[in-house]
Design a protein around this motif. Structure first.
Motif, mmCIF file in Angstrom:
data_model
loop_
_atom_site.group_PDB
_atom_site.id
_atom_site.type_symbol
_atom_site.label_atom_id
_atom_site.label_comp_id
_atom_site.label_asym_id
_atom_site.label_seq_id
_atom_site.Cartn_x
_atom_site.Cartn_y
_atom_site.Cartn_z
ATOM 1 N N ARG A 100 12.065 25.210 60.947
ATOM 2 C CA ARG A 100 11.299 23.637 60.671
ATOM 3 C C ARG A 100 11.969 22.910 59.718
ATOM 4 N NH1 ARG A 100 6.609 25.386 61.102
ATOM 5 N NH2 ARG A 100 5.998 25.202 58.761
ATOM 6 N N ALA A 101 12.208 23.502 58.355
ATOM 7 C CA ALA A 101 12.979 22.828 57.292
ATOM 8 C C ALA A 101 14.234 22.048 57.705
ATOM 9 C CB ALA A 101 12.790 23.781 56.073
ATOM 10 N N PHE A 102 15.129 22.888 58.448
ATOM 11 C CA PHE A 102 16.147 22.179 58.836
ATOM 12 C C PHE A 102 16.386 21.368 59.778
ATOM 13 C CE2 PHE A 102 17.734 25.812 56.427
ATOM 14 C CZ PHE A 102 19.152 25.772 56.293
ATOM 15 N N ARG A 103 15.192 21.495 60.863
ATOM 16 C CA ARG A 103 15.040 20.873 62.058
ATOM 17 C C ARG A 103 14.366 19.416 61.486
ATOM 18 N NH1 ARG A 103 18.307 22.017 64.993
ATOM 19 N NH2 ARG A 103 17.590 24.007 66.420
ATOM 20 N N HIS A 104 13.540 19.368 60.945
ATOM 21 C CA HIS A 104 12.402 18.320 60.784
ATOM 22 C C HIS A 104 12.107 18.098 59.369
ATOM 23 C CE1 HIS A 104 11.150 18.607 64.832
ATOM 24 N NE2 HIS A 104 11.215 19.844 64.678
ATOM 25 N N GLY A 105 13.003 18.726 58.406
ATOM 26 C CA GLY A 105 12.836 18.327 56.831
ATOM 27 C C GLY A 105 11.432 18.464 56.266
ATOM 28 N N GLU A 106 10.799 19.850 56.514
ATOM 29 C CA GLU A 106 9.586 19.851 56.181
ATOM 30 C C GLU A 106 9.423 21.395 55.685
ATOM 31 O OE1 GLU A 106 6.615 19.774 59.333
ATOM 32 O OE2 GLU A 106 6.956 17.837 60.051
ATOM 33 N N GLY A 107 8.847 21.435 54.484
ATOM 34 C CA GLY A 107 8.513 22.647 53.758
ATOM 35 C C GLY A 107 7.546 23.483 54.571
ATOM 36 N N PRO A 108 7.530 24.863 54.103
ATOM 37 C CA PRO A 108 6.283 25.613 54.853
ATOM 38 C C PRO A 108 5.084 25.096 54.777
ATOM 39 C CG PRO A 108 7.820 26.977 53.606
ATOM 40 C CD PRO A 108 8.286 25.455 53.230
ATOM 41 N N ASP A 109 4.682 24.268 53.841
ATOM 42 C CA ASP A 109 3.347 23.828 53.530
ATOM 43 C C ASP A 109 3.317 22.373 54.425
ATOM 44 O OD1 ASP A 109 4.848 22.208 51.890
ATOM 45 O OD2 ASP A 109 3.691 22.452 50.245
ATOM 46 N N SER A 122 6.998 17.023 53.215
ATOM 47 C CA SER A 122 8.574 16.261 53.610
ATOM 48 C C SER A 122 9.486 16.669 52.389
ATOM 49 C CB SER A 122 8.395 14.979 53.860
ATOM 50 O OG SER A 122 7.798 14.532 54.758
ATOM 51 N N LEU A 123 10.754 17.173 52.809
ATOM 52 C CA LEU A 123 11.611 17.428 51.974
ATOM 53 C C LEU A 123 12.774 16.307 51.454
ATOM 54 C CD1 LEU A 123 12.925 21.033 53.648
ATOM 55 C CD2 LEU A 123 10.833 20.540 51.562
ATOM 56 N N PHE A 124 13.016 16.347 50.288
ATOM 57 C CA PHE A 124 13.932 15.281 49.912
ATOM 58 C C PHE A 124 15.077 15.406 50.804
ATOM 59 C CE2 PHE A 124 11.077 14.928 46.267
ATOM 60 C CZ PHE A 124 10.880 13.573 46.170
ATOM 61 N N PRO A 125 15.813 14.280 51.314
ATOM 62 C CA PRO A 125 17.051 14.420 52.006
ATOM 63 C C PRO A 125 18.430 14.637 51.085
ATOM 64 C CG PRO A 125 16.300 12.244 52.100
ATOM 65 C CD PRO A 125 15.508 13.061 51.361
ATOM 66 N N ARG A 149 6.986 11.385 47.118
ATOM 67 C CA ARG A 149 7.443 12.316 48.305
ATOM 68 C C ARG A 149 6.403 11.462 49.357
ATOM 69 N NH1 ARG A 149 9.592 17.494 48.647
ATOM 70 N NH2 ARG A 149 9.329 17.761 46.498
ATOM 71 N N PHE A 150 5.438 11.007 48.897
ATOM 72 C CA PHE A 150 4.532 10.473 50.416
ATOM 73 C C PHE A 150 5.487 9.459 51.159
ATOM 74 C CE2 PHE A 150 3.411 7.517 46.837
ATOM 75 C CZ PHE A 150 3.405 6.358 47.379
ATOM 76 N N LEU A 151 6.508 8.933 50.630
ATOM 77 C CA LEU A 151 7.370 7.880 51.255
ATOM 78 C C LEU A 151 8.200 8.508 52.419
ATOM 79 C CD1 LEU A 151 7.628 5.229 48.421
ATOM 80 C CD2 LEU A 151 6.045 5.110 50.225
ATOM 81 N N LEU A 152 8.540 9.860 52.085
ATOM 82 C CA LEU A 152 9.545 10.491 52.606
ATOM 83 C C LEU A 152 9.393 10.472 54.261
ATOM 84 C CD1 LEU A 152 10.386 13.396 50.574
ATOM 85 C CD2 LEU A 152 11.866 11.315 50.852
ATOM 86 N N PRO A 153 8.017 10.773 54.796
ATOM 87 C CA PRO A 153 7.871 10.529 56.282
ATOM 88 C C PRO A 153 8.544 9.240 56.864
ATOM 89 C CG PRO A 153 6.004 11.625 55.468
ATOM 90 C CD PRO A 153 6.791 11.032 54.207
ATOM 91 N N LEU A 154 8.406 8.324 56.218
ATOM 92 C CA LEU A 154 8.922 6.777 56.724
ATOM 93 C C LEU A 154 10.422 6.897 56.686
ATOM 94 C CD1 LEU A 154 8.715 3.746 57.115
ATOM 95 C CD2 LEU A 154 8.473 3.187 54.811
ATOM 96 N N TRP A 155 10.949 7.313 55.648
ATOM 97 C CA TRP A 155 12.348 7.575 55.668
ATOM 98 C C TRP A 155 12.892 8.488 56.545
ATOM 99 C CZ3 TRP A 155 16.263 11.030 55.685
ATOM 100 C CH2 TRP A 155 17.671 10.557 55.053
ATOM 101 N N GLN A 156 12.348 9.338 57.072
ATOM 102 C CA GLN A 156 12.343 10.397 58.342
ATOM 103 C C GLN A 156 12.436 9.701 59.443
ATOM 104 O OE1 GLN A 156 9.972 13.730 57.353
ATOM 105 N NE2 GLN A 156 11.466 14.447 56.196
ATOM 106 N N ALA A 157 11.485 8.863 59.722
ATOM 107 C CA ALA A 157 11.149 8.023 60.712
ATOM 108 C C ALA A 157 12.477 7.165 61.295
ATOM 109 C CB ALA A 157 10.004 7.343 60.793
ATOM 110 N N LEU A 158 13.196 6.637 59.960
ATOM 111 C CA LEU A 158 14.142 5.572 60.035
ATOM 112 C C LEU A 158 15.432 6.656 60.331
ATOM 113 C CD1 LEU A 158 13.337 3.396 57.219
ATOM 114 C CD2 LEU A 158 13.152 2.778 59.683
ATOM 115 N N TYR A 159 15.896 7.727 59.649
ATOM 116 C CA TYR A 159 16.958 8.208 59.308
ATOM 117 C C TYR A 159 17.182 9.648 60.013
ATOM 118 C CZ TYR A 159 17.549 4.178 56.292
ATOM 119 O OH TYR A 159 17.758 2.842 55.908
#
Length: 292
Positions: A96-105, A108-111, A155-165
């Protein structure tokens, strides 16, 4: 033209369903998942980023400082240490970390961890990579917090970044292309994540895909990253054999040798690939549209 940085290590970027195709698998190894995973590990360039070599850090224990216009990232510990590393990560969490950029908890992970490229890896390669990492010595080295400028450290802005990129999912083969081309694309765009450094970025750090591989004037650690499309300003004068030799030895057509970060990549990654895989990368790069 002296392109010295064809593919940089995993974390040197600015921000830190389909079945896998046959051409997307590493060479078969008799020792199972961990042996296959070692090859994936080398192709993905994990060692250089996750080892603070200059600071005398243990392999894969993290702590390497990566200066960017957004602040300084410190690479994490990816040894099997249960407290500071990935020892408690399940296979599902790892994928999931590699596929979706999410940590175990679920955060969102920084790109700076280039999951927009790694998401294209096959499930098999991801599982094998984890199997190899779990065989490495555990190091109880704590991770160092990033030192980022606002708002890039929010970090709370990262889901928006992920939605875009971020477009999650493995890279499917192009049936109109030969296997060697598909293998080269997989090595370049997924495992080697070459676009993460060789494609320019917008102000939010997303790749300008219309200029794929055309070079990045504001690359990681302040370096200019060269154009590697087959144009006059790129590697248009390089033959496939020139590219293969460069990936193996670091020697360019003019007889000069790669230095700096690219020398590290060659030593830790591309020189360890099979000759067929280096050729596949060359075939793919030569097929790109030339961009000046």
């Amino acid at each position: 033209m002296s392109p010295r940085r064809l593919c940089l290590p995993a974390l040197l970027v600015l921000l830190a369903g389909a079945a896998p195709a046959q051409t997307q698998s590493p060479p078969a190894a008799p020792d199972g998942a961990a042996a296959r995973g070692q090859y994936v590990f080398q192709a993905a360039g994990c060692l250089g980023c996750h080892t603070n070599e200059k600071g005398g850090g243990a392999p894969l224990a993290g702590g390497r400082a990566l200066a960017t216009p957004f602040g300084t990232f410190y690479t994490p510990n990816i040894t099997p240490d249960p407290t500071h590393g990935i020892g408690r990560w399940s296979e599902e969490a790892f994928v999931r970390a590699f596929r979706h950029g999410e940590g175990p908890d679920g955060t969102s992970l920084f790109p700076a961890f280039p999951y927009p490229s790694y998401t294209r890896m096959s499930d098999g390669d991801l599982r094998d990579l984890r199997a190899y990492l779990m065989t490495q010595p555990a190091v109880a080295a704590p991770n160092k917090p990033h030192d980022l400028s606002a708002p890039f450290g929010w970090r709370f802005l990262l889901p928006l970044w992920q939605a875009l990129y971020l477009t999650p999912g493995p890279l499917a083969d192009d049936a109109s292309r030969p296997p060697v081309w598909n293998r080269g694309r997989y090595l370049s765009e997924a495992l080697g994540h070459c676009q993460e450094c060789h494609t320019p970025r917008g102000w939010m750090g997303g790749l300008d895909t219309a200029r794929a591989y055309a070079g990045n004037p504001a690359g990681p650690e302040g370096d200019k990253v060269p154009n590697i499309t087959p144009s006059k300003k790129g590697i248009g004068g390089w033959s496939e054999s020139d590219i293969v030799l460069f990936l193996e030895m670091g020697m360019m057509p003019d007889g000069d040798f790669a230095g700096g970060a690219m020398a590290e990549v060659i030593r830790n990654s591309t020189a360890r690939l099979t000759a067929d895989d280096r050729r596949a990368i060359a075939v793919y790069l030569k097929s790109l549209p030339p961009l000046d």
